[in-house]
Design an enzyme around this catalytic site. Sequence first.
Site, short mmCIF file in Angstrom:
data_model
loop_
_atom_site.label_atom_id
_atom_site.label_comp_id
_atom_site.label_asym_id
_atom_site.label_seq_id
_atom_site.Cartn_x
_atom_site.Cartn_y
_atom_site.Cartn_z
N HIS A 62 -2.63 -5.61 -11.29
CA HIS A 62 -1.67 -4.98 -10.39
C HIS A 62 -1.01 -6.03 -9.49
O HIS A 62 0.22 -6.12 -9.39
CB HIS A 62 -2.37 -3.91 -9.55
CG HIS A 62 -1.51 -3.26 -8.53
ND1 HIS A 62 -0.86 -2.06 -8.75
CD2 HIS A 62 -1.15 -3.65 -7.28
CE1 HIS A 62 -0.16 -1.75 -7.68
NE2 HIS A 62 -0.31 -2.70 -6.76
N GLU A 63 -1.84 -6.84 -8.84
CA GLU A 63 -1.30 -7.83 -7.89
C GLU A 63 -0.45 -8.88 -8.61
O GLU A 63 0.61 -9.28 -8.11
CB GLU A 63 -2.42 -8.50 -7.11
CG GLU A 63 -3.24 -7.55 -6.23
CD GLU A 63 -2.38 -6.69 -5.33
OE1 GLU A 63 -1.28 -7.10 -4.93
OE2 GLU A 63 -2.80 -5.55 -5.02
N HIS A 112 3.07 -7.91 -9.11
CA HIS A 112 3.94 -8.18 -7.95
C HIS A 112 4.42 -9.63 -7.99
O HIS A 112 5.59 -9.93 -7.78
CB HIS A 112 3.17 -7.96 -6.64
CG HIS A 112 2.90 -6.52 -6.30
ND1 HIS A 112 3.89 -5.57 -6.24
CD2 HIS A 112 1.76 -5.87 -5.94
CE1 HIS A 112 3.36 -4.40 -5.87
NE2 HIS A 112 2.07 -4.57 -5.69
N GLU A 148 5.35 -1.52 -7.73
CA GLU A 148 3.95 -1.14 -7.89
C GLU A 148 3.58 -0.86 -9.35
O GLU A 148 2.40 -0.82 -9.69
CB GLU A 148 3.64 0.11 -7.05
CG GLU A 148 3.84 -0.06 -5.55
CD GLU A 148 3.00 -1.17 -4.94
OE1 GLU A 148 1.98 -1.54 -5.54
OE2 GLU A 148 3.40 -1.69 -3.88
N HIS A 170 -3.29 2.55 3.99
CA HIS A 170 -1.83 2.66 4.08
C HIS A 170 -1.36 3.49 5.27
O HIS A 170 -0.20 3.40 5.67
CB HIS A 170 -1.26 3.21 2.77
CG HIS A 170 -1.64 2.35 1.59
ND1 HIS A 170 -2.92 2.30 1.11
CD2 HIS A 170 -0.93 1.47 0.86
CE1 HIS A 170 -2.98 1.45 0.10
NE2 HIS A 170 -1.79 0.92 -0.08
O1 X8Z Z 1 -2.64 -0.53 -2.31
C1 X8Z Z 1 -2.67 -0.70 -3.52
C2 X8Z Z 1 -2.61 -2.11 -4.08
C3 X8Z Z 1 -1.83 -3.03 -3.23
S1 X8Z Z 1 -0.14 -2.72 -3.26
C4 X8Z Z 1 -4.01 -2.65 -4.22
N1 X8Z Z 1 -2.82 0.36 -4.34
C5 X8Z Z 1 -2.93 1.73 -3.85
C6 X8Z Z 1 -4.23 1.96 -3.11
O2 X8Z Z 1 -5.12 1.11 -3.19
O3 X8Z Z 1 -4.37 3.00 -2.47
C7 X8Z Z 1 -2.85 0.31 -5.80
C8 X8Z Z 1 -3.11 1.71 -6.24
C9 X8Z Z 1 -2.84 2.60 -5.07
ZN ZN Z 2 0.79 -3.06 -5.07
#
Ligand code: X8Z
Ligand code: ZN
Length: 609
Positions: free
Chosen positions: A375-376, A379, A403, A505
């Site tokens: 995932h990273e 980016h 994402e 978040h």
């Molecule tokens: O926050 C993230 C990444 C960094 S952009 C690790 N994700 C979300 C989370 O962890 O809640 C990826 C999946 C959803």
């Molecule tokens: Zn991400």
Amino acid sequence: MKSLLKSAASLIVLGFIAACATTSAPPSAAPAPTAQEAQAFVEAAERELATQGEFEAHTAWVYATYINHDTEWLQQRADAAGTEMRVRLASGAARFADVEMPAEVRRKLNLLRLALTLPAPGRPGAADELAQITTRLSSTYSTGRISVGGREYRLDELESLLRTERNPARIAEIWTKWHAIATPMRNDYPRLVEIANEGARELGYPNLADYWLSNYDMPPQEMSREVDRLWGQMQPFYEQLHCYVRGKLNARYGDAVQPATGPIRADLLGNMWAQEWGNISDIVGPPSRRTYDLSRTLQARNTTAVQLTEIGERFYTSLGLAELPDTFWERSQLVHPRDRDVVCHASAWDLDSKDDLRIKMCINIDADNFQTVHHELGHNYYQRAYKNQPTLFQGGAHDGFHEAIGDFAALNATPEYLVRIGMLRQAQLPSADADNALLMRQALDKIAFLPFALSMEQWRWGVFRGEITPANYNSAWWQIRRRYQGVVPPTERPADAFDPGAKYHIANNVSYLRYFLARVLQFQFYEAACRQAGWEGPLHRCTVYGNTEVGARLNAMLEMGQSRPWPDALEAFTGTRQMDGSSMVHYFQPLMTWLEEQNRGKQCTWSPT
Ligand code: X8Z
Ligand code: ZN
């Protein structure tokens, strides 16, 4: 996302001015501005953003990899100055609302208006107060520790525990103690909302929810309808999954822990936030003669964090993309440092828009981190592809694209792929009768996530619009989670709880719609890539590993950055201009059919209130 890019703003700089956004007319005495002035304004803004953004990124990096009094001080100063600059540029852009100009300049002005995550009002002290609050929330989250069985644990360690802990009392204890770390945030959050809403109104938007929703090249109301449409495509599938998982949890834990009807206890799903459920596939099944456990495979091979990251890089280089630079390996933080507080939540960074790419993670060796590394790096490969775009176009086509790239890469990690890269032996290759087991593991992560992501944003939109007031923050949070996800907390929540703040978040003000959109988009990218590769088997067994033609087409989309409205970018790679859940439906269809059979005769609802 603050830490994702060279500047706090660039990732979310997107879209046209919302239909509802108003712009203030220039004072009647002043001569109307010209297209040349607009062009000059944009050029100066891009220079300022690039210089200031690089400074902010280095400050943010030091803070995120070493949280202490002084780095908090620096971070807060840089953040406040960055907000003031972006508010000044966003307000300045409004001056050119009625000027005829080339489409590219118009797009850049619109992106400038949307270049903040939390806009502050122009009055003196507002940006400072906002930065104080955001830094405090961020540090409270990232330095949170709890004591279990006489030992202190950090969040990344608790996440590891929850993956395998199957004692419901201990699970509830971990869950409850972690959620308590957010209690001190409960007074800061309403003030943050108040200030940022005031900032959004000064920029001509009714509130922060509409400001965020204006980032998708369409009016915010239309975007909301798009989200509802996409959720509608996957909702029947989620209801089947929920029903089946609830039955398995009931069989495992009994009626006293998990009743056979109604909602699911949120802490029993192998993840602190019940957002991805793949860690309980041992409970859910279905059993298969031959399948494999990626976490165990990685651990048995004594895989290191560097090796895990190299495995991720190898997928991208196999598509013909360049290797990561030496500085990536020198400067990234892959594991938790021994003796200091850091922001563990994974992120990818581009510090200079040239070649200073890095990731920051606290890697534990397991399947979740295998996914996150891919995932990273997605980016990072996106950032590198668009680095030659003008500053204001350096971003994802929309944030969901950013994402989705790395998740798309990880979808290619099929058993056949794992054999090809030497992770699995040929004899471990699951046969066709293991398909449902493989699909179930994926569905637990991918489908279960959708209503979680939706709940996050439904709550925040309600808060930003003033429909959810501070006194109702926590009760509304659980009402929404129950309605969309069908989950409930393990115990009655205390009156002072602020459970949303226990999720990164919310405490760090990163929009979450991006992940919902990415879940849908990654399957569109995957199906398109497999079509380009001429794959004819079941979709979930396809890997485009090693296919440089697919890589070239992917990179062509990535190179566009956000220079064009996102449907153009989507079309460049997939041939369609609409976000659409049917690739996801197609991928999971065999499992859906199987689940419907398994659930036949069951009462598959959880009363939503
Ligand atoms: O926050 C993230 C990444 C960094 S952009 C690790 N994700 C979300 C989370 O962890 O809640 C990826 C999946 C959803
Ligand atoms: Zn991400």
